[in-house]
Design a protein around this motif. Sequence first.
Motif, short mmCIF file in Angstrom:
data_model
loop_
_atom_site.label_atom_id
_atom_site.label_comp_id
_atom_site.label_asym_id
_atom_site.label_seq_id
_atom_site.Cartn_x
_atom_site.Cartn_y
_atom_site.Cartn_z
N THR A 142 0.81 -1.22 0.00
CA THR A 142 0.00 0.00 0.00
C THR A 142 0.85 1.27 0.00
O THR A 142 0.33 2.36 -0.27
CB THR A 142 -0.92 0.03 1.23
OG1 THR A 142 -0.10 -0.14 2.41
CG2 THR A 142 -1.94 -1.09 1.18
N SER A 143 2.14 1.15 0.28
CA SER A 143 2.98 2.34 0.43
C SER A 143 3.10 3.14 -0.86
O SER A 143 3.19 4.37 -0.83
CB SER A 143 4.38 1.95 0.92
OG SER A 143 5.03 1.13 -0.03
N LEU A 162 -0.14 5.24 -1.42
CA LEU A 162 -0.24 6.25 -0.37
C LEU A 162 0.84 7.31 -0.52
O LEU A 162 0.59 8.50 -0.31
CB LEU A 162 -0.13 5.58 1.01
CG LEU A 162 -1.32 4.69 1.39
CD1 LEU A 162 -0.99 3.88 2.64
CD2 LEU A 162 -2.57 5.54 1.62
N HIS A 177 -0.35 9.58 -3.19
CA HIS A 177 -1.61 10.26 -2.92
C HIS A 177 -1.48 11.36 -1.86
O HIS A 177 -2.12 12.41 -1.97
CB HIS A 177 -2.66 9.24 -2.47
CG HIS A 177 -4.01 9.85 -2.19
ND1 HIS A 177 -4.87 10.23 -3.20
CD2 HIS A 177 -4.62 10.16 -1.02
CE1 HIS A 177 -5.97 10.75 -2.66
NE2 HIS A 177 -5.84 10.71 -1.34
N ILE A 178 -0.68 11.13 -0.83
CA ILE A 178 -0.59 12.08 0.28
C ILE A 178 0.16 13.34 -0.17
O ILE A 178 1.32 13.28 -0.54
CB ILE A 178 0.10 11.45 1.51
CG1 ILE A 178 -0.71 10.25 2.01
CG2 ILE A 178 0.27 12.48 2.63
CD1 ILE A 178 -0.04 9.47 3.12
N ARG A 187 4.17 9.59 9.96
CA ARG A 187 4.00 8.14 9.84
C ARG A 187 4.61 7.43 11.04
O ARG A 187 4.00 6.55 11.64
CB ARG A 187 4.67 7.67 8.55
CG ARG A 187 4.76 6.18 8.36
CD ARG A 187 5.59 5.82 7.12
NE ARG A 187 5.43 4.43 6.75
CZ ARG A 187 5.96 3.87 5.67
NH1 ARG A 187 6.70 4.60 4.85
NH2 ARG A 187 5.75 2.60 5.40
N GLN A 245 -4.99 15.44 5.16
CA GLN A 245 -4.36 14.20 4.74
C GLN A 245 -4.43 13.12 5.83
O GLN A 245 -3.87 12.03 5.66
CB GLN A 245 -2.88 14.45 4.40
CG GLN A 245 -2.65 15.55 3.39
CD GLN A 245 -3.24 15.23 2.03
OE1 GLN A 245 -3.18 14.08 1.57
NE2 GLN A 245 -3.80 16.23 1.37
N MET A 296 -5.45 9.21 5.17
CA MET A 296 -4.42 8.45 4.45
C MET A 296 -3.18 8.25 5.31
O MET A 296 -2.51 7.21 5.25
CB MET A 296 -4.05 9.15 3.15
CG MET A 296 -5.15 9.21 2.11
SD MET A 296 -5.69 7.56 1.53
CE MET A 296 -7.21 7.37 2.47
N LEU A 321 -1.44 4.71 6.33
CA LEU A 321 -0.01 4.51 6.13
C LEU A 321 0.69 4.12 7.43
O LEU A 321 1.54 3.22 7.44
CB LEU A 321 0.63 5.79 5.57
CG LEU A 321 2.14 5.77 5.33
CD1 LEU A 321 2.50 4.78 4.24
CD2 LEU A 321 2.63 7.17 4.97
N THR A 379 0.17 0.00 6.87
CA THR A 379 1.42 -0.20 6.13
C THR A 379 2.62 -0.35 7.05
O THR A 379 3.47 -1.21 6.84
CB THR A 379 1.66 0.99 5.18
OG1 THR A 379 0.50 1.23 4.41
CG2 THR A 379 2.85 0.72 4.27
#
Length: 268
Positions: A2-3, A6, A9-10, A21, A187, A190, A194, A198
Amino acid sequence: STSGALGKHIDLPVPLIIGLRTIIASGCIYVFCKWRNLDLKIQKKDRVKLLLSGILMGLHWITYFYALKLSNIAIGMISIFTFPIITSFLEPLILKVKFQKIQLLFGFLVLSGICILVPDFDFKNDSSIALILGILSAILYSLRNILTKSFVDEYNGSSLMFYQLITIAIILSPFCITSTLAQISNQLPMLLILAIITTAIGHTLFVESLKKFSTTSVSIMSSTQPVYGIIIGILFLNEFPNSNAIVGGSLILLTVVFESFRAYKKAP
């Protein structure tokens, strides 16, 4: 896996993304460790190595996310997955373990798949810079995994991830302090995915797997991530791969299936 999506997108500066994170993920892992009564004590002899592994992990994430920002998910993820072949060379040298030719063969097959996936490059554009950053990220990740492998049998994977994340969070905290709430709030959903899925869950499982297999085996098995990452990019970001991505991804997945079966048969 998924990283990649993400990271694309972020919409925040990379150091801020990694800092937030690690702060969120370390908090989640700390609560989990307390809930499960896991020992967070680290022996004095391992503290410097654990600190260094955290720094390597942070540098790996930063270079990886810059690669994602400069390119697409396919190039960003594929470039860092040169790390299995890098690990195949580095692990016997650093940990003094027996060199296995079959792992080197699998590593070259993965690298062949990556070469098919990567389109033609002009080293004057952003995609080429992204490739270089991705390969640098792969080297940093290989070194972190090999270093973590040297003391992973002595500690729970969650406790190791906690201290690696805390190290990164402290180093990047200035970027978080100078950011505004408005930047972060937009954000936040998301960032939570993450940090929790993730990072806290995914990377802890990765560290735990080092207890069962060699670093090279784990590295090669995890090479399915670009394939899954590209699929996630299609579903959520409408980034479609070309025919090279399909052929190269298939070669990587086939290699991983063989290595996964071989490593499983040899595991205690």
